[in-house]
Design a protein around this motif. Sequence first.
Motif, PDB file in Angstrom:
ATOM      1  N   ARG A 177      -5.100  -5.738   7.235  1.00 30.45           N
ATOM      2  CA  ARG A 177      -5.034  -4.399   6.660  1.00 30.45           C
ATOM      3  C   ARG A 177      -5.675  -4.430   5.279  1.00 30.45           C
ATOM      4  O   ARG A 177      -5.803  -5.492   4.672  1.00 30.45           O
ATOM      5  CB  ARG A 177      -3.578  -3.937   6.523  1.00 30.45           C
ATOM      6  CG  ARG A 177      -2.803  -3.852   7.823  1.00 30.45           C
ATOM      7  CD  ARG A 177      -1.441  -3.239   7.564  1.00 30.45           C
ATOM      8  NE  ARG A 177      -0.527  -3.383   8.682  1.00 30.45           N
ATOM      9  CZ  ARG A 177       0.721  -2.917   8.681  1.00 30.45           C
ATOM     10  NH1 ARG A 177       1.184  -2.274   7.614  1.00 30.45           N
ATOM     11  NH2 ARG A 177       1.498  -3.094   9.732  1.00 30.45           N
ATOM     12  N   PRO A 178      -6.055  -3.272   4.755  1.00 30.67           N
ATOM     13  CA  PRO A 178      -6.588  -3.252   3.386  1.00 30.67           C
ATOM     14  C   PRO A 178      -5.498  -3.580   2.378  1.00 30.67           C
ATOM     15  O   PRO A 178      -4.307  -3.350   2.632  1.00 30.67           O
ATOM     16  CB  PRO A 178      -7.087  -1.812   3.218  1.00 30.67           C
ATOM     17  CG  PRO A 178      -6.324  -1.022   4.224  1.00 30.67           C
ATOM     18  CD  PRO A 178      -6.082  -1.940   5.387  1.00 30.67           C
ATOM     19  N   VAL A 179      -5.902  -4.121   1.254  1.00 31.57           N
ATOM     20  CA  VAL A 179      -4.935  -4.466   0.210  1.00 31.57           C
ATOM     21  C   VAL A 179      -4.164  -3.235  -0.249  1.00 31.57           C
ATOM     22  O   VAL A 179      -2.997  -3.329  -0.634  1.00 31.57           O
ATOM     23  CB  VAL A 179      -5.660  -5.134  -0.983  1.00 31.57           C
ATOM     24  CG1 VAL A 179      -4.713  -5.332  -2.157  1.00 31.57           C
ATOM     25  CG2 VAL A 179      -6.243  -6.478  -0.568  1.00 31.57           C
ATOM     26  N   GLU A 180      -4.795  -2.065  -0.178  1.00 34.32           N
ATOM     27  CA  GLU A 180      -4.157  -0.834  -0.648  1.00 34.32           C
ATOM     28  C   GLU A 180      -3.122  -0.293   0.334  1.00 34.32           C
ATOM     29  O   GLU A 180      -2.442   0.702   0.037  1.00 34.32           O
ATOM     30  CB  GLU A 180      -5.216   0.243  -0.898  1.00 34.32           C
ATOM     31  CG  GLU A 180      -6.224  -0.104  -1.973  1.00 34.32           C
ATOM     32  CD  GLU A 180      -7.309  -1.056  -1.489  1.00 34.32           C
ATOM     33  OE1 GLU A 180      -7.412  -1.268  -0.248  1.00 34.32           O
ATOM     34  OE2 GLU A 180      -8.040  -1.598  -2.340  1.00 34.32           O
ATOM     35  N   ASP A 181      -2.983  -0.916   1.507  1.00 33.86           N
ATOM     36  CA  ASP A 181      -2.018  -0.461   2.511  1.00 33.86           C
ATOM     37  C   ASP A 181      -0.620  -0.372   1.899  1.00 33.86           C
ATOM     38  O   ASP A 181      -0.196  -1.256   1.143  1.00 33.86           O
ATOM     39  CB  ASP A 181      -2.011  -1.449   3.682  1.00 33.86           C
ATOM     40  CG  ASP A 181      -1.041  -1.049   4.774  1.00 33.86           C
ATOM     41  OD1 ASP A 181      -1.408  -0.222   5.614  1.00 33.86           O
ATOM     42  OD2 ASP A 181       0.099  -1.581   4.766  1.00 33.86           O
ATOM     43  N   LEU A 182       0.107   0.693   2.226  1.00 33.05           N
ATOM     44  CA  LEU A 182       1.417   0.921   1.609  1.00 33.05           C
ATOM     45  C   LEU A 182       2.397  -0.204   1.927  1.00 33.05           C
ATOM     46  O   LEU A 182       3.124  -0.673   1.042  1.00 33.05           O
ATOM     47  CB  LEU A 182       1.991   2.266   2.076  1.00 33.05           C
ATOM     48  CG  LEU A 182       3.355   2.643   1.478  1.00 33.05           C
ATOM     49  CD1 LEU A 182       3.267   2.774  -0.035  1.00 33.05           C
ATOM     50  CD2 LEU A 182       3.868   3.940   2.104  1.00 33.05           C
ATOM     51  N   VAL A 202      -1.180 -11.928  -5.870  1.00 28.30           N
ATOM     52  CA  VAL A 202      -1.408 -13.056  -4.967  1.00 28.30           C
ATOM     53  C   VAL A 202      -0.810 -12.751  -3.598  1.00 28.30           C
ATOM     54  O   VAL A 202      -1.455 -12.936  -2.556  1.00 28.30           O
ATOM     55  CB  VAL A 202      -0.797 -14.349  -5.543  1.00 28.30           C
ATOM     56  CG1 VAL A 202      -0.826 -15.470  -4.502  1.00 28.30           C
ATOM     57  CG2 VAL A 202      -1.543 -14.783  -6.797  1.00 28.30           C
ATOM     58  N   LEU A 203       0.429 -12.266  -3.588  1.00 31.97           N
ATOM     59  CA  LEU A 203       1.103 -11.975  -2.324  1.00 31.97           C
ATOM     60  C   LEU A 203       0.387 -10.880  -1.539  1.00 31.97           C
ATOM     61  O   LEU A 203       0.232 -10.979  -0.320  1.00 31.97           O
ATOM     62  CB  LEU A 203       2.550 -11.550  -2.593  1.00 31.97           C
ATOM     63  CG  LEU A 203       3.515 -12.641  -3.053  1.00 31.97           C
ATOM     64  CD1 LEU A 203       4.849 -12.026  -3.448  1.00 31.97           C
ATOM     65  CD2 LEU A 203       3.718 -13.682  -1.959  1.00 31.97           C
ATOM     66  N   GLU A 204      -0.065  -9.845  -2.226  1.00 34.36           N
ATOM     67  CA  GLU A 204      -0.665  -8.721  -1.506  1.00 34.36           C
ATOM     68  C   GLU A 204      -1.990  -9.113  -0.858  1.00 34.36           C
ATOM     69  O   GLU A 204      -2.301  -8.675   0.256  1.00 34.36           O
ATOM     70  CB  GLU A 204      -0.851  -7.517  -2.431  1.00 34.36           C
ATOM     71  CG  GLU A 204      -1.897  -7.677  -3.500  1.00 34.36           C
ATOM     72  CD  GLU A 204      -1.944  -6.513  -4.467  1.00 34.36           C
ATOM     73  OE1 GLU A 204      -3.042  -6.254  -5.009  1.00 34.36           O
ATOM     74  OE2 GLU A 204      -0.911  -5.872  -4.707  1.00 34.36           O
ATOM     75  N   VAL A 205      -2.765  -9.955  -1.530  1.00 34.96           N
ATOM     76  CA  VAL A 205      -4.047 -10.386  -0.963  1.00 34.96           C
ATOM     77  C   VAL A 205      -3.822 -11.212   0.300  1.00 34.96           C
ATOM     78  O   VAL A 205      -4.474 -11.002   1.333  1.00 34.96           O
ATOM     79  CB  VAL A 205      -4.855 -11.187  -2.004  1.00 34.96           C
ATOM     80  CG1 VAL A 205      -6.050 -11.872  -1.351  1.00 34.96           C
ATOM     81  CG2 VAL A 205      -5.329 -10.270  -3.123  1.00 34.96           C
TER      82      VAL A 205
END
Length: 204
Positions: free
Chosen positions: A143-148, A132-135
């Motif tokens: 930024r993309p969700v996959e961003d470090l 939830v937080l990353e989205v």
Amino acid sequence: MPGGLRERKRAAAMLRIQSVAVGLFEERGFDAVTIDEIAEASEVSASSVYRYFGTKEHVLLWDGSERLLRGLAAEAMTDPVPLAGLRRVVLRALDGFPPADEQFLVRRLRIAGTTPALEQATVAYTYSAARVLEVVLARQLRRPVEDLDVQVFAHALAGALLGMFHHWQGTGFAEPLRDVVKRVFELFSEGLDIVTLPAPAPAR
């Protein structure tokens, strides 16, 4: 029926079933209670329990917080410093957390902490919070969700909350939840390098 009313009725029904189930778990142990017994004690069908929760583990762990977390995270991420925003909105939410709700959370955590079979489900719940937080963070940062940065921020904070609950339980829930959560945010804002080994004892 308006969506909001339908969701509130669903949440109320789930909370009633969960309250009954927690009493059964405390009385007989989590592993000894079946979905059928929860349904019978709650005066609903077993299929209703499965429809609401899916699994017995979810009956205990569900707290209806995903939608709340999504809303809090979305508000927090409008802050130029997302961590500061999260700290502000989470502590504000806890200011209005009724004592009875905190005590019910303590009861659920006691059961979870003494039931090895729930360990994997608890970790999965933490992972869901991180997702939830990353989205939300990725959307706000564009930024993309996959961003470090997005991944580390979201999963580190979710993992810290899991550690916080372990600490809270291990200390017998001695401190108010808000105080413990505040310390978690302070630890993050000050940087994890403040956790250091004690100085060696002076040589004699």
